[in-house]
Each structure stands twice: as structure tokens, then as C-alpha cells.
Design an enzyme around this catalytic site. Structure first.
Site, PDB file in Angstrom:
ATOM      1  N   ASP A  12     -38.862   4.281 -62.582  1.00 45.05           N
ATOM      2  CA  ASP A  12     -38.789   5.294 -61.513  1.00 45.05           C
ATOM      3  C   ASP A  12     -39.915   6.225 -61.163  1.00 45.05           C
ATOM      4  OD1 ASP A  12     -35.959   4.597 -61.713  1.00 45.05           O
ATOM      5  OD2 ASP A  12     -35.790   5.999 -63.408  1.00 45.05           O
ATOM      6  N   GLY A  16     -42.601   1.457 -55.648  1.00 45.48           N
ATOM      7  CA  GLY A  16     -42.342   0.874 -54.503  1.00 45.48           C
ATOM      8  C   GLY A  16     -43.167   1.340 -53.421  1.00 45.48           C
ATOM      9  N   HIS A  40     -36.420   0.001 -56.308  1.00 43.87           N
ATOM     10  CA  HIS A  40     -37.406   0.557 -55.434  1.00 43.87           C
ATOM     11  C   HIS A  40     -36.815   1.195 -54.196  1.00 43.87           C
ATOM     12  CE1 HIS A  40     -40.650  -1.173 -57.915  1.00 43.87           C
ATOM     13  NE2 HIS A  40     -40.914  -2.109 -57.583  1.00 43.87           N
TER      14      HIS A  40
END
Length: 411
Positions: A12, A16, A40
Site C-alpha cells: 500500500d 500504482g 492499486h
């Protein structure tokens, strides 16, 4: 040549956004491990896109996107993601070597989680990798031939017969699974290719390849905080194994880290902040899982873990994400070492039990959100960045100051 984007925390980290930001410069973007347990989130022109299996390059029409062999694929979820985009023909390719997640795998995952309490997403990722290692899995290439698929299904039904009741599969499991593949196999077949040969050829031609991982280094099955890890290898080295590219093909390794730290699920987290400050970071950083919506545990940046992850991956540069989340905090802590039973630890141990953080505190800053030039950051923010860079020993190549693609400082 190929560059790798790898998370260097517990996932996390914002991979992305970085892949989306730089993908326009590449011919291929390749997802190299994990499954739809990872997510993402990309904000493009004010629209939020949540991707779980598809590579982040899908937003660029000229970019070819590959799901490679070490990814485990839920064909249902992938079909749903594909339906949200237009014109993916000849732009999305799924490795014929990638393994297929079956509904049975999710049932088994949930059953095992009751006793193990690892904190999995219960999406069948681990059990699918189990079947892969046991050499009994179904691969995407098997979906191209109905006869081969039927043979594989019959072997699967025979193997799970003793466990059907325990996993709650029901009397109609065989019929339902055949119906499942009848519905989704035709939709996914046009995308199944020999991606290994594609990437080898692309590399030989000098085309630019970007390899993106899922989760983060500290969740690696071998090198992470075992047993609270994922079921695949998450480091940059696994990018070669999954894609078929040799190690000489790798050029840059970009390590992605937040300006603070988060973790989803159970497991050790030395720098976790369980005070209202942790709640503040979660709220301001919108720290809720892309896939599960679970609230993430939040805390301060851990340099012991960060240095370890950089060494494992051979990071050539870092991307520092979510600097803006720390805006307005008077005192910002950084974990610079651990203390365990009176001993100071500066190297990341295989077991984090009883490890307590040793912090160094920095003065905060008022505002960094939306800043796109280093010189426009406040002095305290620049000092924080310089300290991280010096301690880790890897240059920071870019800094993210909001979820928007353009709010990025390139150094």
C-alpha cells in the site's frame, strides 16, 4: 532494458501512482506477482481507478500490459476489470503459465484463517500457490483447450473430494465450477499468450519494460515478517523469475515508501502509533484497503525496515509517497533503531518479537500538498527528506504530494 517498481514496506505504498506517472515512457508494463488481494488506486483527471490485477499502464493507449507467470488469476475478477476499460485488444496479455484461482481456494483460505489468524484477504491466493507448488494447479493456458481443461477439472475434483464438506463446497460444486469456466473462459481466452517469449523478444529489441510488484518487501514469503506474510516473493529479484527476463536485463530498481508507515492485517509493526495520532494518519491518508476496505494500521517511518528492504531489492532510487499527509503535525517521529531486552538493534531481525522503536523527532511543517518543486517545500520538510536519504543511503528520485498524477516532485 527493464526497470522495477517495488514496494519497500508492508504494501500500500503508492506503487500504482508512480507506475501510472511514468508508464507513458515504457513500451510494456508488467505485473509480476500476487493476485487480486492487492490493489492499486490511481487518480487520473479526477477519476479514481482501483486496479487489482491489471497493470497500471492500462490508462496509456500505446502501452502494452502483461500479467506474468507468477501472478495468480481470478478469471471472474479479471473479466470484471477488463469490462471497465475499452479497447484492450492487443494491449493486455495474460501469461499462459499463470495459475488460476478457483472458488475452492477462497473457501479453503477462509477455513484456514479461522485457526491461523494471519489476516489474509480470504481470496484464495495462498491455497492457489499451494496447488502450484504441489504441481496440481490449473494454468491459464489450460483454458485454451476444452479437453485439457476437463482433464484438469476431473483431477481437481478427485483431489478435493475428502475436503468438500470441511470447506463447505456443496453438492453442486462440480456443476457450478464447470459453469463458472463456461461463462468466463471464452471472455479471457483472447488475452492469454506466451508472455515469456514476448518479453524476451521485447528486451532483445531494446524496448522499454516496466515491472511492477504487488504488496511490499516486508510481506515476502521468505524475507518478510513470517508467518504474517503473503504467499509469493515480493522483492525485485522475483520480477526476473516471473517474467523470464534475466538479471542482466534489470536497470533501475525504484523502491516505493510512504513518508510514514502502514500495515494491513496482523503481524509485528514496531513503529505503529495506537494513539489518536495513528487515527489522524489513517483519516488524512485515507488508509483503507483498496481490496478489502479494511482500516490500515498506521505509524511512523521505520528506517530499520526501510534500509533492510532497500538492501534486499538493490534499490537505485526511492519514491517518497504521501508527504502531504504529514502536513500540520508539530512533531514527526522516525524510528532509527529498535530496542530488544536492553539491546539496541540497527539491523532488521528475522523475528520482531519484543522489538520497541527508538525514535528521533523532527519539527513539522504547515503545507506540502500539491507542491511540484523541491524549492517550494518548507525547510523542515526538506530537512526530513534529506535525513531519510542520508540514513538509507539511496537517493530520493521523486516525491508525491497528493493523489493526483501531476502533484509529483522529480529530483
Amino acid at each position: 532494458m527493464a526497470d522495477v517498481v517495488v514496494g519497500i514496506q508492508w504494501g500500500d505504498e503508492g506503487k500504482g501512482k508512480i507506475v501510472d506517472r511514468i508508464a507513458k515512457d515504457y513500451d510494456f508494463v508488467v505485473r509480476y506477482q500476487g493476485g487480486h488481494n492487492a490493489g492499486h488506486t490511481i487518480v487520473h483527471k479526477g477519476v479514481k481507478h482501483s486496479l487489482h490485477l491489471m497493470p497500471s499502464g492500462v490508462l496509456y493507449p500505446k502501452c502494452k500490459n502483461i500479467i506474468s507467470s507468477a501472478v495468480v488469476v481470478s478469471v471472474k475478477d479479471l473479466c470484471e476489470e477488463i469490462s471497465a476499460f475499452e479497447d484492450l485488444e492487443n494491449r493486455l496479455f495474460v501469461s499462459d503459465r499463470a495459475h488460476v484461482i478457483l472458488p475452492y481456494h477462497a473457501k479453503k483460505d477462509a477455513f484456514k484463517e479461522q485457526s491461523q489468524n494471519i489476516g489474509t484477504t480470504k481470496k484464495g491466493i495462498g491455497p492457489c500457490y499451494e496447488d502450484k507448488m504441489a504441481r496440481s494447479g490449473i494454468r491459464m493456458g489450460d483454458l485454451l483447450d476444452d479437453k485439457i481443461l476437463e482433464e484438469k477439472l476431473n483431477a481437481h475434483f478427485k483431489a478435493i473430494e475428502p475436503f468438500k464438506e470441511a470447506y463447505g463446497l456443496g453438492e453442486n460444486y462440480e456443476k457450478d465450477l464447470r459453469g463458472y469456466f463456461k461463462a468466463y473462459a471464452p471472455k479471457i481466452r483472447p488475452f492469454i499468450k506466451d508472455t515469456t517469449s514476448m518479453l524476451i523478444e521485447a528486451n532483445q529489441k531494446g524496448e522499454k519494460i516496466l515491472l511492477e510488484g504487488a504488496q511490499g518487501t516486508l510481506l515476502d514469503i521468505d524475507l518478510g515478517t513470517y508467518p504474517f506474510v503473503t504467499s509469493s516473493n515480493t522483492t525485485s529479484a522475483s520480477a526476473c523469475v516471473s517474467t523470464g527476463l534475466n538479471p542482466k536485463a534489470i536497470n533501475e530498481v525504484i523502491g516505493i515508501t510512504k513518508a510514514y508507515c502502514t500495515r494491513v492485517g496482523n503481524g509485528p509493526f514496531p513503529s505503529e502509533d495506537t494513539t489518536p495520532m495513528g487515527d489522524h494518519l489513517r483519516t488524512k491518508g485515507a488508509e483503507f484497503g483498496t481490496t478489502t476496505k479494511r482500516p490500515r494500521r498506521c505509524g511512523w517511518l521505520d528506517l530499520v525496515a526501510l534500509k533492510y528492504a532497500c538492501a534486499l531489492n538493490g534499490c537505485t532510487q526511492l519514491a517518497l509517497m504521501k508527504l502531504d499527509v504529514l502536513d500540520g503535525i508539530d512533531a514527526i517521529k522516525v524510528c532509527v533503531a529498535y530496542e530488544r531486552k536492553g539491546e539496541r538493534l540497527e539491523a532488521f531481525p528475522s523475528d520482531l518479537k519484543d522489538c520497541m522503536p527508538i525514535y528521533q523527532t523532527f519539527k513539522g511543517w504547515e503545507k506540502s500538498v500539491g507542491v511540484r518543486k523541491l524549492e517550494d517545500l518548507e525547510p523542515n520538510a526538506r530537512e526530513y527528506i534529506r535525513f531519510i536519504e542520508k540514513e538509507v543511503g539511496v537517493k530520493i528520485g521523486l516525491i508525491s504530494t497528493s493523489p493526483e498524477r501531476e502533484d509529483t516532485i522529480f529530483l
